[in-house]
Structure formats: structure tokens, C-alpha cells
Design a protein around this motif. Structure first.
Motif, PDB file in Angstrom:
ATOM      1  N   GLY A 228       0.835  -1.208   0.000  1.00  0.00           N
ATOM      2  CA  GLY A 228       0.000   0.000   0.000  1.00  0.00           C
ATOM      3  C   GLY A 228       0.863   1.248   0.000  1.00  0.00           C
ATOM      4  N   ASP A 229       0.507   2.215  -0.828  1.00  0.00           N
ATOM      5  CA  ASP A 229       1.305   3.436  -0.942  1.00  0.00           C
ATOM      6  C   ASP A 229       1.306   4.219   0.363  1.00  0.00           C
ATOM      7  OD1 ASP A 229       1.691   2.665  -3.498  1.00  0.00           O
ATOM      8  OD2 ASP A 229       0.615   4.334  -4.434  1.00  0.00           O
ATOM      9  N   LEU A 230       2.430   4.911   0.591  1.00  0.00           N
ATOM     10  CA  LEU A 230       2.582   5.767   1.760  1.00  0.00           C
ATOM     11  C   LEU A 230       2.603   7.221   1.307  1.00  0.00           C
ATOM     12  CD1 LEU A 230       5.378   3.764   3.614  1.00  0.00           C
ATOM     13  CD2 LEU A 230       2.963   3.847   4.223  1.00  0.00           C
ATOM     14  N   LEU A 231       1.949   8.071   2.064  1.00  0.00           N
ATOM     15  CA  LEU A 231       1.980   9.517   1.835  1.00  0.00           C
ATOM     16  C   LEU A 231       2.776  10.165   2.948  1.00  0.00           C
ATOM     17  CD1 LEU A 231       0.421  10.537  -0.657  1.00  0.00           C
ATOM     18  CD2 LEU A 231      -0.704   8.526   0.306  1.00  0.00           C
ATOM     19  N   TYR A 232       3.601  11.146   2.598  1.00  0.00           N
ATOM     20  CA  TYR A 232       4.442  11.768   3.617  1.00  0.00           C
ATOM     21  C   TYR A 232       4.739  13.212   3.247  1.00  0.00           C
ATOM     22  CZ  TYR A 232       8.399  11.090   0.417  1.00  0.00           C
ATOM     23  OH  TYR A 232       9.251  11.145  -0.676  1.00  0.00           O
ATOM     24  N   LEU A 233       5.302  13.937   4.219  1.00  0.00           N
ATOM     25  CA  LEU A 233       5.720  15.317   4.028  1.00  0.00           C
ATOM     26  C   LEU A 233       7.234  15.398   4.112  1.00  0.00           C
ATOM     27  CD1 LEU A 233       3.236  17.094   6.487  1.00  0.00           C
ATOM     28  CD2 LEU A 233       3.003  16.972   4.007  1.00  0.00           C
ATOM     29  N   HIS A 234       7.820  16.183   3.225  1.00  0.00           N
ATOM     30  CA  HIS A 234       9.227  16.527   3.407  1.00  0.00           C
ATOM     31  C   HIS A 234       9.371  17.304   4.712  1.00  0.00           C
ATOM     32  CE1 HIS A 234      10.843  14.958  -0.230  1.00  0.00           C
ATOM     33  NE2 HIS A 234      10.154  15.761  -1.029  1.00  0.00           N
ATOM     34  N   GLU A 235      10.549  17.267   5.306  1.00  0.00           N
ATOM     35  CA  GLU A 235      10.737  17.919   6.601  1.00  0.00           C
ATOM     36  C   GLU A 235      10.397  19.399   6.541  1.00  0.00           C
ATOM     37  OE1 GLU A 235      14.200  18.638   9.998  1.00  0.00           O
ATOM     38  OE2 GLU A 235      14.560  17.301   8.310  1.00  0.00           O
ATOM     39  N   GLU A 236      10.870  20.092   5.514  1.00  0.00           N
ATOM     40  CA  GLU A 236      10.594  21.528   5.404  1.00  0.00           C
ATOM     41  C   GLU A 236       9.105  21.781   5.204  1.00  0.00           C
ATOM     42  OE1 GLU A 236      11.682  25.380   2.579  1.00  0.00           O
ATOM     43  OE2 GLU A 236      12.780  23.500   2.332  1.00  0.00           O
ATOM     44  N   GLU A 237       8.459  20.949   4.383  1.00  0.00           N
ATOM     45  CA  GLU A 237       7.031  21.100   4.148  1.00  0.00           C
ATOM     46  C   GLU A 237       6.244  20.815   5.420  1.00  0.00           C
ATOM     47  OE1 GLU A 237       4.399  22.667   1.944  1.00  0.00           O
ATOM     48  OE2 GLU A 237       6.129  21.967   0.782  1.00  0.00           O
ATOM     49  N   GLY A 238       6.746  19.871   6.235  1.00  0.00           N
ATOM     50  CA  GLY A 238       6.084  19.562   7.500  1.00  0.00           C
ATOM     51  C   GLY A 238       6.056  20.754   8.430  1.00  0.00           C
ATOM     52  N   VAL A 239       7.159  21.501   8.467  1.00  0.00           N
ATOM     53  CA  VAL A 239       7.206  22.696   9.315  1.00  0.00           C
ATOM     54  C   VAL A 239       6.200  23.727   8.816  1.00  0.00           C
ATOM     55  CG1 VAL A 239       8.657  24.594  10.092  1.00  0.00           C
ATOM     56  CG2 VAL A 239       9.609  22.290   9.960  1.00  0.00           C
ATOM     57  N   LEU A 240       6.123  23.911   7.502  1.00  0.00           N
ATOM     58  CA  LEU A 240       5.178  24.883   6.949  1.00  0.00           C
ATOM     59  C   LEU A 240       3.726  24.467   7.189  1.00  0.00           C
ATOM     60  CD1 LEU A 240       6.920  25.653   3.534  1.00  0.00           C
ATOM     61  CD2 LEU A 240       6.674  27.214   5.461  1.00  0.00           C
ATOM     62  N   MET A 241       3.497  23.162   7.219  1.00  0.00           N
ATOM     63  CA  MET A 241       2.120  22.685   7.378  1.00  0.00           C
ATOM     64  C   MET A 241       1.570  22.953   8.776  1.00  0.00           C
ATOM     65  SD  MET A 241       0.772  21.261   4.613  1.00  0.00           S
ATOM     66  CE  MET A 241      -0.205  19.782   4.862  1.00  0.00           C
ATOM     67  N   THR A 242       2.434  23.190   9.761  1.00  0.00           N
ATOM     68  CA  THR A 242       1.920  23.528  11.095  1.00  0.00           C
ATOM     69  C   THR A 242       1.071  24.791  11.027  1.00  0.00           C
ATOM     70  OG1 THR A 242       3.892  24.824  11.673  1.00  0.00           O
ATOM     71  CG2 THR A 242       3.902  22.480  12.236  1.00  0.00           C
ATOM     72  N   TYR A 243       1.402  25.682  10.104  1.00  0.00           N
ATOM     73  CA  TYR A 243       0.641  26.928   9.943  1.00  0.00           C
ATOM     74  C   TYR A 243      -0.818  26.628   9.610  1.00  0.00           C
ATOM     75  CZ  TYR A 243      -0.213  31.784   8.641  1.00  0.00           C
ATOM     76  OH  TYR A 243      -0.704  33.058   8.602  1.00  0.00           O
ATOM     77  N   PHE A 244      -1.018  25.708   8.676  1.00  0.00           N
ATOM     78  CA  PHE A 244      -2.378  25.417   8.218  1.00  0.00           C
ATOM     79  C   PHE A 244      -3.131  24.542   9.217  1.00  0.00           C
ATOM     80  CE2 PHE A 244       0.317  26.298   4.579  1.00  0.00           C
ATOM     81  CZ  PHE A 244      -0.379  27.356   4.017  1.00  0.00           C
ATOM     82  N   ARG A 245      -2.406  23.709   9.959  1.00  0.00           N
ATOM     83  CA  ARG A 245      -3.059  22.988  11.046  1.00  0.00           C
ATOM     84  C   ARG A 245      -3.586  23.969  12.080  1.00  0.00           C
ATOM     85  NH1 ARG A 245       0.862  20.223  15.101  1.00  0.00           N
ATOM     86  NH2 ARG A 245       1.198  22.452  15.428  1.00  0.00           N
ATOM     87  N   ASN A 246      -2.782  24.985  12.403  1.00  0.00           N
ATOM     88  CA  ASN A 246      -3.174  25.935  13.442  1.00  0.00           C
ATOM     89  C   ASN A 246      -4.344  26.817  13.034  1.00  0.00           C
ATOM     90  OD1 ASN A 246      -1.130  24.940  15.023  1.00  0.00           O
ATOM     91  ND2 ASN A 246       0.307  26.604  14.589  1.00  0.00           N
ATOM     92  N   ASN A 247      -4.568  26.992  11.723  1.00  0.00           N
ATOM     93  CA  ASN A 247      -5.710  27.798  11.273  1.00  0.00           C
ATOM     94  C   ASN A 247      -7.026  27.277  11.833  1.00  0.00           C
ATOM     95  OD1 ASN A 247      -4.613  28.629   7.855  1.00  0.00           O
ATOM     96  ND2 ASN A 247      -3.932  29.365   9.831  1.00  0.00           N
TER      97      ASN A 247
END
Length: 840
Positions: free
Chosen positions: A596-615
Motif C-alpha cells: 500500500g502506498d505511503l503519503l508523507y511530508l518533506h521535513e521543510e514542508e512539514g514545518v510549513l504545514m503547522t501553519y495550516f493545522r493551526n488555522n
């Protein structure tokens, strides 16, 4: 004679064809269902002026929209009218003829018919047609002559107006007025006619004002009035006395401040920005979605509006004004930071309606007086205003606490002059990618804030080839200032000194909190918000594709089961569609795997995604907190769960501007427990809610849900632990904020909290302020924090919900000696001084 031979229709057809070679019409509203027109009742359109061009535009657009046409006859229900159209005023060709505001013969006939037949009702549908939307301005005789203004135009003037503004024509169809409701069985027809005419005149005036704005004085004239005002005169006199300067110097200084502050609204610039931004949005984004626009439509005509959006990006300024203007309303005058008053760009923003203010001017009473008077003049004249109560852009994606400067000035202005009711309209702006994302992360990691300049603006043009997803704008529940003042300052209407009353500060604080809460209550949950919430709650920010889709669907189901507020909007994409969307925006990465395919975030993208989680983190706070509790305890009664929520809720409410009062918590907790049980996240054993087995899929889902709040709880516990370890009266708040910032950095490194917002000083400051507000902390005269044993009890309660591994890590990272603390704080002070020196 033309009518006799049917030539009138041919004449209108020719004129229509010629006119539409040039004219372009924007029709509002976009959704005609909002009008509420009853197709079973007679309809009569009402135009303000008797002009052939207006008739032809209305007839053409109603035919295109499938609405009843104004040129058809009204032959039903006993009526015998040739057309379904009447005019309030008409061109005065003959000075001896009847006055232009005399009652329309068709209106007289309709009123008589309604009075004669108690079962008859006629829908009067007012239609506003604007040929361009340039407000009158004293400085331009051409605009005064040919702008679509308040006066009834002559045929020649209308022809020239069409040539100048025909491509920016706006037609707004308004909800119908019931002639039956406006009539009264006891009233005479003449009295009803006067009432109907008065209602329609007021309606047209308000509609035109909402779209065009009040008549605009020349900027120099406005500044002259500000200089002559009593508050500014008093400030000039004080400047002369306290600064030891001549009156001429003080007046010159005040006028200089006025020119620095004041906008210079220009309709051609607004039109240029509309064209440019239409191009820009299609270049940058997949679309701009607008929700709850009816809030604006309801209040724009009879309220002074202050738009108070969240501040996420420099795009916010442009986006809100663009949406408001293209929906047929006047763009607001925007309070912009003086840092944006750059060469070229500052002039463009100023002509787009921006007025500039310095970050602080508490020590400059003359500047303060001029700015306060400028704001008062704008409010009292009826111009819509926009400002950001956060004071600056959020670097973490969370709402910042309200800065009360603009709120205080607005309250003082309204207490001084409140002839027109004032309403604050919160606005939530949500992005799926940010142009400034990398800059924000750098600033949170300690890099100095970048100063806005032309070079950085020019460099941003490189990003125009990128795709930034969609932008979402949602208007929140209106906040009526009269209601706020009635609740906080009873008797304010008759009190000339109300602005100096002790309740003023508390009222301002309450208003700021309501605005922030209102913004969050109108959130739009987009696919990126949900993807970030799930992926950032998984080890290494990676997850199986099917598991990710299921967790996304689960989060959507929670939002549907217990709606946060009626205004919250949630994406209609399912789990797999959200995953595909994330890949399209190049946020998600895919790794093929036989199982089964895995989905993931690059480390830098993961840091940026905290912004959208916090929205949208505030929407998942309570279910996440309950998940934490059940995972730690294994089971809990409803009372135990409620007790745990109550112990933490005041801090979460303060940080995330949650909507529920303490009295509402029992019902909300019950609703979430039932919803989580219904979704299979919890079992029920008698009166206890039980977590699922540790090897089950439900346990994995509950665990992912719990991690949304983990960093917040860790930050709370670490702050209290440091306070207890150092002891009462040992640290100032600033020292504690610095120390917690350093310790959080270390803990972030060793425990994979790879998000700079985890150690953001602003969050520690807010938590400490809440502790002080609740009485857990006090500040001595020399600035040190003191507390008693209640703080230790609070720490023990917070400790219960954290996994043992994290508890141990917190204990280890906070066990530092006094010497180490002193050395760390000294190093921080030296670094701050060095940065300040460079800035100077």
C-alpha cells in the motif's frame, strides 16, 4: 405616434444593439434565489430615474436571467398597466411641468388597486443601476459632471456618462417590497403614496451610498477640517506650550502628520487594481470562494461597517477590498502599517484607500490627536473601515491576541458621535499555500524580521508561476457596538464622559475577544487544513494512504456531528479526493509500496504545514483533549472527563478564542463523547467511556486525534514545571518567557516537536497572562512572579494527561541549575541588545 405604428419597439431595439456594442453590465446578486421574488404575485420594477438607457439595460438583463421583463404589461389580477415598470424621478425638461418627485402615475394606479382589492399584493422590486462607481469629488469638475452621482442626469450627461463608464455598469436587483405591507386599510391612498415614495427614496439613497460611498471631499479640504477640529486645536496648543515651539511650527507639524496618515482615494486606481487583481488571482490561485456574503448585504446600507479580518498575509489587504468591490459595495478604507508606505507602492495603496499609522505613538500626543480625528471624520462621514485587530500578520497560523489601539479609538469616536449604528464584521481568510510561508518559519527560528521594500516585492514576482490553491473568505456573525456598550457601559448614551469611565477598558477587552472569537467561528476547513492535522499527528509525518483517507473522513464526521458554529464551512471533498488535491499542490509526497502506498511530508514542508493545522486547530480541541484523557486513563465517566476539560479549558479558550462559555461545557463535552462513541472511537461500559483495544484500528485513529493537542499541553506543563522548580518570586515574566523558549527549543530537538511555533514566545506570554488573569500568578512591584500551592496542584492535573515518556523528557530538560539559568538569560539579553544595535 411611434407607439401607434410599433416603431417604438424598433427604436428601442436599435438603441439597445448600439449601446451593447460598448456597455458591459455586472448583475448582482449572483444568486437570484436570495431575492425571494414570488412568481405568483404581480411584479413591478422601480427605477430611480426615467432614462431610456436604464430601461434598456434592465429589460436586456432580466430577459437574460429569465426574470419577468419590465416592458411586459401588467394585465393580471385586475391590473391594466402597460408596463411592469415605474420611476421615482424623471428628467425635468420643462420648468413649468410637475415637480420631478411627484408621484408616478403608475404607482398611484397600483396603490389605488391595492386599496380597492384586499386580496391583491404587488411586489415593488427596486433596481439600482450605476454607470461607473466613482464617488463625487470636489477636485474634479469632470467627475462631478459625468460620474454616476446623486442627481438626476440630463440626456446629454447620461450619454457622456455611458461613453465614459459604460464598461463598468452595475445593475443590482433588490429584494421586493410588498405594496400590501406598506399600505394600511385605515390610511388614505395619498398617505400610502407618500410612505411608499419615502421608503423607496431612502432605499435608493442607501443602496447608492453602499456602492459608491458618501460624497468625497478633496483631501486638502478634509485635512483643513481636521486641523480646525477642537481636539487637534487643543493638541497644537499643548505642543506649543510643552515643546516650546511657535504655533506655526506646531500647525505645520500637525498638517505633516495629516498628510502622512490620510488616504487619497482614486477610482481609476481602484479600477486598475480590480483588473490587475482579477489577472493575479487566476495566475496565483485556483479560485477565491466567498461565504456568508449576505452579512454584508444586510448591513451595508444602514450601518457604519468596520471589517475586522484575521491577518495571515499581505494578500489580505487586496483580497478583502477586491471581493467587496466586485460584489457591488464600496471598498473600505484600510488602516495599514507605516512600514508599507514605501515609494511607489505606498502611493498606490493610499489611492486604493489605505491610510497609514505608526506602530506606536503613545508618546506623540499631537500625532495621536491628528490620527484620532482623521479616523473620527471617516467614521462620522460613513466610510467603511478595515483594520486588523491582531496588529500584525500571524507567523504561526493561530489568531493573535487583539491589540486594542484601533478598537479604543473606534469606541471613543463612536461615543463622541453615534448618529449611525456601527457594526463590526469579523472575516476569516484561509489560504492553502502562503507566499510568505518560508519567511514566517525563518522569523520563528530566530531570524530578524524582514523589512518590506521594493526589492523584496519585485522578487516575489518569481512566485507568480506557482500554484497556491484556493483562497477562502468567510464573513462572521456581526457584532453591534450598541449592544456591546449597553452590556459593558450602561447609560453610555447620555454620558458625555463615557470614554473616561473605568468600564471603558473592560468593554474594549471584551470587544476584542468577541472579534477574535467571531473570526474563528466563521472558519473555512479546506483540504490542506485536514491533511496537515492528520499528517503532523503521525510519526515521521508519514501514513498509509487508506489510513490517511479514513482519518480525514473521521475528522470531517466529527465536525458534522458536533458543529462548532453554524458559519463554519467544511470542504466537500472525500478522503481520497483530498489526498489527490494535496498531491496536485505538491504538498504531499507519495512512496510506492507493495503493501500500500505511503503519503508523507518533506521535513521543510512539514514545518510549513503547522501553519495550516493551526488555522483550524480550535475546531478539534475538545475531541483531541478527550482522546488524550481516554488514552491515558483507559476509561472515564462523564464527570471525570468534564473535570479534566474544565481544568485546562480556560487556557485553551484564551489561546484559541473558543466560543463556549463555562456553562455550555457540560453539554458540549456530552455531545463530543457521544459523537466519538458513535464513530467507534470509544466504547461504552455502563456509565464509563472506554478506549478501544491497543491493537485495533479505532485505537490508532484515537491516537492520531489525540496528538493534535499534545504540543499545547506539553507547553503548558513545561511552563508550570519551570515555575515550580525555580520557586515563587525568583523570575520575572520576561525571564520566564525567555527560559521557556530555550527549554522548548531543546525539547523540540529531542522529542521531534519539529515546529518553531512550539517554542514561540508569544504563546508562552499568552499562557502566563491567562494564569495571572485566573489568579494563579501575581506580579510584585519589582516585576517578579509569585504563586502559591495551587499552581502545583494545577501542574499535577496537567501531568496526568501526558504520556510517561514525554513527562520524563520535560522533567529532564527542565532540571537545570541556577547558574545555567543565569548564563542562558544573560546570553539572551546580549543577543537581543546586539540585534537592537544593528537595527538602530
Amino acid at each position: 405616434m411611434l407607439s401607434l405604428f410599433g416603431l417604438d419597439r424598433l427604436f428601442r431595439l436599435i438603441i439597445r444593439k448600439l449601446m451593447y456594442l460598448w456597455v458591459r453590465v455586472q448583475v448582482l446578486p449572483h444568486d437570484l434565489k436570495l431575492l425571494g421574488i414570488d412568481p405568483d404575485k404581480p411584479i413591478c420594477y422601480v427605477l430611480q430615474n426615467r432614462l431610456l438607457s436604464n430601461v434598456l439595460v434592465l429589460d436586456t438583463e432580466t430577459r437574460r436571467l429569465g426574470l419577468p421583463r419590465p416592458m411586459r404589461s401588467m394585465r393580471q389580477h385586475g391590473l391594466r398597466e402597460r408596463y411592469s415598470l415605474l420611476f421615482l424621478t424623471r428628467e425635468q425638461r420643462n420648468p413649468l411641468a410637475r415637480p420631478p418627485h411627484a408621484h408616478s402615475p403608475r404607482l398611484v394606479s397600483l396603490v389605488d388597486a391595492v386599496h380597492a382589492d384586499p386580496t391583491l399584493d404587488v411586489q415593488l422590486v427596486p433596481v439600482t443601476i450605476l454607470w461607473g462607481r466613482s464617488p463625487e469629488k470636489e477636485s474634479s469638475w469632470l467627475k462631478v459632471l459625468f460620474a454616476d452621482s446623486w442627481a438626476t442626469p440630463t440626456a446629454l450627461k447620461q450619454l457622456i456618462t455611458i461613453l465614459l463608464h459604460g464598461r463598468q455598469t452595475m445593475l443590482k436587483i433588490n429584494p421586493p417590497l410588498s405594496l400590501r405591507q406598506l399600505s394600511s386599510e385605515t390610511e388614505s391612498s395619498e398617505r400610502t403614496l407618500r410612505k411608499v415614495s419615502r421608503v423607496l427614496r431612502v432605499h435608493f439613497r442607501r443602496q447608492r451610498s453602499a456602492a459608491i460611498g458618501p460624497d468625497m471631499s478633496h483631501r486638502r479640504t478634509l485635512l483643513d477640517e481636521i486641523m480646525r477640529s477642537e481636539p487637534v486645536e487643543a493638541a497644537i496648543a499643548r505642543e506649543v506650550m510643552e515643546r516650546g515651539v511657535s504655533r506655526e511650527v506646531a500647525e505645520s507639524r500637525a498638517r505633516l502628520y495629516g498628510n502622512e496618515i490620510a488616504s487619497d482615494y482614486s477610482y481609476p486606481v481602484i479600477r486598475f487594481l480590480e483588473i490587475f487583481l482579477t489577472w493575479l488571482w487566476t495566475r496565483l490561485y485556483n479560485g477565491v470562494t466567498v461565504h456568508n456574503m449576505e452579512v454584508i448585504e444586510k448591513h451595508a446600507t444602514d450601518h457604519e461597517i468596520i471589517y475586522v479580518p484575521c491577518h495571515r498575509s499581505h494578500i489580505d489587504y487586496l483580497l478583502l477590498s477586491y471581493v467587496i468591490f466586485t460584489r457591488g459595495y464600496m471598498t473600505p478604507h484600510i488602516a495599514a502599517g507605516a512600514n508599507l508606505n514605501m515609494p511607489v507602492v505606498g502611493g498606490l495603496l493610499r489611492r486604493g484607500g489605505a491610510f497609514f499609522l505608526r506602530r506606536t505613538f503613545k508618546d506623540n500626543f499631537l500625532y495621536g490627536a491628528v490620527f484620532n480625528e482623521y479616523l473620527h471624520q471617516m467614521l462620522s462621514r460613513g466610510f467603511p473601515i478595515e483594520y486588523f485587530v491582531e496588529g500584525g500578520r500571524s507567523r504561526t497560523g493561530r489568531l493573535l491576541s487583539s491589540k486594542l489601539g484601533m478598537i479604543n479609538m473606534t469606541l471613543r469616536s463612536y461615543l463622541r458621535d453615534h448618529n449611525r449604528p456601527l457594526v463590526f464584521i469579523p472575516a476569516y481568510i484561509g489560504y492553502e499555500k502562503l507566499m510568505e510561508g518560508g519567511t514566517y518559519i525563518g522569523e520563528l527560528q530566530g531570524k530578524p524580521k524582514e523589512k518590506e521594500n521594493l526589492f523584496s516585492l519585485a522578487m516575489s514576482v518569481r512566485k507568480l508561476q506557482k500554484v497556491f490553491g484556493k483562497v477562502h473568505l468567510s464573513f462572521g456573525e456581526p457584532i453591534y457596538l450598541n449592544d456591546v456598550l449597553d452590556a459593558g457601559m450602561p447609560g453610555w448614551r447620555g454620558d458625555a464622559g463615557a470614554a473616561e469611565r473605568p468600564e471603558f477598558t473592560a468593554t474594549s477587552l471584551a470587544l476584542g475577544s468577541r472579534i477574535s472569537t467571531g473570526i474563528n467561528a466563521s472558519a473555512v476547513v479546506n483540504p490542506i487544513n485536514l491533511l496537515s492535522l492528520v499528517l503532523l499527528s503521525t510519526p515521521k509525518h508519514a501514513i498509509d494512504e487508506d489510513q490517511l483517507a479514513e482519518q480525514l473522513e473521521l475528522n470531517k464526521a466529527l465536525l458534522a456531528a458536533v458543529p462548532y458554529s453554524a458559519l463554519v464551512q467544511v470542504t466537500d471533498l472525500d478522503g481520497h479526493a483530498m489526498i489527490a488535491y494535496g498531491e496536485e499542490l505538491k504538498i504531499l509526497q507519495r512512496r510506492k509500496h507493495p503493501l500500500g502506498d505511503l503519503l508523507y511530508l518533506h521535513e521543510e514542508e512539514g514545518v510549513l504545514m503547522t501553519y495550516f493545522r493551526n488555522n483550524t486547530l480550535h475546531l478539534f480541541v475538545l475531541p483531541s483533549l478527550l482522546a488524550v484523557l481516554l488514552l491515558q486513563r483507559g476509561s472515564a465517566t462523564r464527570e471525570q472527563a468534564l473535570h479534566m476539560v474544565r481544568s485546562v479549558y480556560p487556557f485553551l479558550k484564551s489561546e484559541l478564542f473558543l466560543i463556549w462559555s463555562d456553562d455550555q461545557l457540560p453539554d458540549v463535552v456530552d455531545a463530543y463523547l457521544e459523537a466519538m462513541a458513535g464513530l467507534g472511537l470509544l466504547g461504552i461500559d455502563g456509565e464509563r467511556y472506554v478506549r478501544p483495544g491497543s491493537s485495533s484500528e479505532a485505537y490508532a485513529r484515537l491516537h492520531i486525534l489525540s496528538r493534535a493537542l499534545r504540543q499545547t499541553l506539553v507547553r503548558y506543563h513545561m511552563t508550570i514545571t519551570v515555575l515550580n522548580q525555580r520557586g515563587s518570586g525568583r523570575l520575572t515574566q520576561q525571564q520566564l518567557e525567555e527560559l521557556c523558549h530555550l527549554l522548548a527549543q531543546r525539547l523540540s530537538f529531542v522529542r521531534e516537536f519539529s515546529a518553531p511555533e512550539f517554542f514561540d514566545k508569544t504563546l508562552f506570554r499568552g499562557f502566563l497572562d491567562t494564569l495571572k488573569g485566573l489568579g494563579f500568578l501575581c506580579t510584585t512591584d519589582d516585576g517578579h512572579l509569585v504563586f502559591d500551592e495551587r499552581l502545583s496542584a494545577l501542574a499535577d492535573e496537567a501531568l496526568e494527561v501526558l504520556p510517561s515518556g514525554i513527562r520524563q523528557a520535560i522533567q529532564q530538560v527542565t532540571l537545570i541549575t541556577d547558574e545555567e539559568v543565569a548564563a542562558a538569560l544573560l546570553a539572551m539579553e546580549q543577543a537581543a541588545a546586539k540585534r537592537k544595535g544593528k537595527g538602530g
